[in-house]
Design an enzyme around this catalytic site. Structure first.
Site, short mmCIF file in Angstrom:
data_model
loop_
_atom_site.label_atom_id
_atom_site.label_comp_id
_atom_site.label_asym_id
_atom_site.label_seq_id
_atom_site.Cartn_x
_atom_site.Cartn_y
_atom_site.Cartn_z
N SER A 232 6.42 -9.51 25.62
CA SER A 232 6.19 -9.84 24.21
C SER A 232 5.16 -10.96 24.03
O SER A 232 4.00 -10.69 23.75
CB SER A 232 7.50 -10.20 23.53
OG SER A 232 8.17 -9.01 23.17
N ARG A 233 5.57 -12.18 24.20
CA ARG A 233 4.64 -13.31 24.09
C ARG A 233 5.05 -14.36 25.10
O ARG A 233 6.24 -14.66 25.25
CB ARG A 233 4.67 -13.92 22.67
CG ARG A 233 3.94 -13.11 21.62
CD ARG A 233 2.41 -13.11 21.83
NE ARG A 233 1.73 -12.30 20.85
CZ ARG A 233 1.45 -11.01 20.97
NH1 ARG A 233 1.80 -10.35 22.07
NH2 ARG A 233 0.79 -10.35 20.03
N ASP A 257 4.27 -9.72 31.50
CA ASP A 257 2.96 -9.22 31.08
C ASP A 257 2.23 -10.26 30.24
O ASP A 257 1.12 -10.03 29.79
CB ASP A 257 3.13 -7.92 30.27
CG ASP A 257 1.80 -7.26 29.96
OD1 ASP A 257 0.98 -7.14 30.90
OD2 ASP A 257 1.57 -6.87 28.80
N GLU A 262 -1.85 -18.18 28.55
CA GLU A 262 -2.70 -17.08 29.04
C GLU A 262 -4.11 -17.06 28.47
O GLU A 262 -5.02 -16.47 29.07
CB GLU A 262 -2.04 -15.72 28.75
CG GLU A 262 -2.03 -15.34 27.27
CD GLU A 262 -1.32 -14.01 27.00
OE1 GLU A 262 -0.23 -13.80 27.55
OE2 GLU A 262 -1.88 -13.20 26.23
N HIS A 294 -1.38 -8.97 30.29
CA HIS A 294 -1.22 -8.50 28.90
C HIS A 294 -1.77 -7.08 28.74
O HIS A 294 -2.59 -6.81 27.87
CB HIS A 294 -1.92 -9.47 27.94
CG HIS A 294 -1.33 -9.48 26.56
ND1 HIS A 294 -1.14 -10.63 25.84
CD2 HIS A 294 -0.87 -8.48 25.77
CE1 HIS A 294 -0.62 -10.34 24.66
NE2 HIS A 294 -0.45 -9.03 24.60
N GLN A 295 -1.31 -6.20 29.62
CA GLN A 295 -1.86 -4.84 29.62
C GLN A 295 -0.85 -3.79 29.16
O GLN A 295 -1.14 -2.59 29.21
CB GLN A 295 -2.37 -4.46 31.03
CG GLN A 295 -1.26 -4.16 32.05
CD GLN A 295 -1.80 -3.61 33.35
OE1 GLN A 295 -2.24 -4.37 34.21
NE2 GLN A 295 -1.77 -2.30 33.53
P1 NAD Z 1 8.75 -5.38 15.49
O1 NAD Z 1 8.30 -6.28 14.39
O2 NAD Z 1 8.87 -3.91 15.22
O3 NAD Z 1 10.17 -5.88 16.03
C1 NAD Z 1 10.45 -7.22 16.34
C2 NAD Z 1 11.95 -7.41 16.25
O4 NAD Z 1 12.26 -8.74 16.69
C3 NAD Z 1 12.50 -7.28 14.80
O5 NAD Z 1 13.61 -6.40 14.77
C4 NAD Z 1 12.92 -8.70 14.45
O6 NAD Z 1 14.05 -8.74 13.58
C5 NAD Z 1 13.26 -9.25 15.82
N1 NAD Z 1 13.29 -10.71 15.88
C6 NAD Z 1 12.64 -11.61 15.11
N2 NAD Z 1 12.94 -12.87 15.51
C7 NAD Z 1 13.81 -12.75 16.54
C8 NAD Z 1 14.50 -13.68 17.37
N3 NAD Z 1 14.33 -15.00 17.20
N4 NAD Z 1 15.33 -13.20 18.31
C9 NAD Z 1 15.50 -11.87 18.49
N5 NAD Z 1 14.87 -10.93 17.75
C10 NAD Z 1 14.04 -11.37 16.79
O7 NAD Z 1 7.77 -5.66 16.70
P2 NAD Z 1 7.41 -4.68 17.92
O8 NAD Z 1 6.30 -3.78 17.53
O9 NAD Z 1 8.67 -4.11 18.47
O10 NAD Z 1 6.80 -5.74 18.95
C11 NAD Z 1 7.60 -6.74 19.57
C12 NAD Z 1 6.70 -7.75 20.23
O11 NAD Z 1 5.97 -7.11 21.29
C13 NAD Z 1 5.56 -8.27 19.30
O12 NAD Z 1 6.00 -9.34 18.54
C14 NAD Z 1 4.50 -8.67 20.27
O13 NAD Z 1 4.67 -10.04 20.57
C15 NAD Z 1 4.79 -7.85 21.52
N6 NAD Z 1 3.71 -6.93 21.89
C16 NAD Z 1 3.19 -7.02 23.14
C17 NAD Z 1 2.20 -6.14 23.56
C18 NAD Z 1 1.62 -6.19 24.95
O14 NAD Z 1 0.60 -5.55 25.21
N7 NAD Z 1 2.24 -6.89 25.88
C19 NAD Z 1 1.71 -5.18 22.65
C20 NAD Z 1 2.28 -5.11 21.37
C21 NAD Z 1 3.27 -5.99 20.99
#
Ligand code: NAD
Length: 328
Positions: A232-233, A257, A262, A294-295
């Protein structure tokens, strides 16, 4: 839309971005820059009505002020996350759009890839057999079937990851401050999730509340020998606490990832860099860490969708000022 092609500045360009934008772009004169968007490069947007930045570009107040002064009206992020945007600085001055979901499958599937690699030591086996070392010592994993995975964040990616895990016969527990009303998996408190899970996977956004969600205190509540996955982040995990837990064996393995610092490294070839980030160097040197740059999003489908939705966001704005997929 007028015949005149609007000029757009595209920052942090990689060859794999251009392929899809060039293929789908009809209406814009896109200037591709390899530079990240920073206070120093903001002047490259001169004469452009919009910019297309990526996930690690700087969109703080200085840059937003610079964009507004340059006459840029729109920031069309080509990513989902927007924790790099100073939303207060942008509010009412410049439109900000994003691509909310381009391929949750890409990220969820990659997360399972990290878990399988870590658990079954595929990263070690790959190098061994290339060296004609066919020994199996040290490659023992465990069946995922019957194990409990704790999923933090049950949005688009988390839900697909849950489905994948269930396909493996794993038990799922989930935590989300905004639980789905019709979920077919059990929600538990964060404390319960930490205590019950053999594997913990992070699928929540980076916010004030979630920053360093995984820290020395939350790690102490986890099972001994837990596996941690973060696609995620980076800032969700306090790296020093993670490193300590990996050294002590509290955390048996980490699939990462993302990394909290980063920005200066990921997406670039830094192999000739002498002054390296110490924590990152330590993490990548650990045999029980699989760290990628981050892939997780990087599939053809995701890149196609990113280009398509970003261009649709631009089209809507330049047609009649509509801000589709806004960052608010
Ligand atoms: P989304 O918005 O559909 O879902 C995020 C979920 O997290 C929501 O249900 C929200 O209620 C919940 N949430 C918010 N705060 C929270 C907390 N403190 N504790 C637990 N849950 C919490 O987002 P998504 O599309 O599922 O993406 C999730 C994350 O993936 C993004 O925020 C992004 O950081 C990451 N991401 C990474 C890549 C990558 O290439 N590595 C690519 C896309 C997204």
């Amino acid at each position: 839309m007028s015949e005149k092609k609007e000029r757009i500045a595209f920052f942090d360009t990689k060859p794999y971005d251009r392929v899809w934008f060039d293929q789908l772009n009809r209406h814009y004169h896109i200037k591709y820059y390899e530079h990240k968007l920073t206070p120093d490069s903001v002047s490259l947007a001169q004469g452009c009505r919009a910019v297309i930045p990526f996930v690690n570009d700087t969109l703080d107040k200085t840059v937003i002020d610079g964009l507004c002064e340059t006459g840029v009206e729109m920031i069309a992020l080509r990513c989902a996350g927007y924790n790099n945007v100073d939303r207060q600085a942008a509010a009412g001055r410049i439109a900000v759009t994003r691509v909310p979901g381009y391929s949750p499958y890409a990220v969820a599937e990659f997360t399972m890839g990290l878990l399988l690699t870590l658990n079954r030591k595929i990263h070690k086996a790959y190098f061994r057999t290339r060296d004609f070392n066919f020994s199996l010592n040290g490659l023992v994993g465990f069946d995922l079937h019957g194990r409990t995975v704790g999923v933090i964040g049950t949005g688009k990616i988390g839900q697909i990851f849950i489905r994948i895990c269930r396909g493996f016969g794993m038990n799922v527990v989930a935590y989300d401050p905004y639980p789905l009303p019709d979920a077919d998996f059990p929600y538990v408190s964060l404390e319960e999730l930490l205590q019950q899970s053999d594997i913990i996977s992070l699928h929540c956004p980076l916010t004030e509340q979630s920053r360093h969600l995984i820290n020395a205190d939350t790690i102490a509540q986890m099972k001994d020998g837990v596996y941690l996955l973060n696609t995620s982040r980076g800032m969700l995990v306090e790296s020093e606490a993670l490193l300590d837990a990996l050294k002590s064996g509290k955390i048996a393995g980490a699939g990462l990832d993302v990394y909290e610092e980063e920005t200066d490294f990921f997406f670039e070839d830094r192999s000739d860099m002498v002054k390296r980030d110490t924590l990152l160097s330590l993490l990548v040197s650990m045999p029980n860490v699989v760290l990628t740059s981050h892939q997780a999003f990087l599939t053809k489908e995701a890149l196609h969708n990113i280009a398509q939705v970003t261009l649709e966001n631009l089209d809507a704005y330049f047609k009649d000022g509509t801000v589709l997929n806004p960052v608010q």
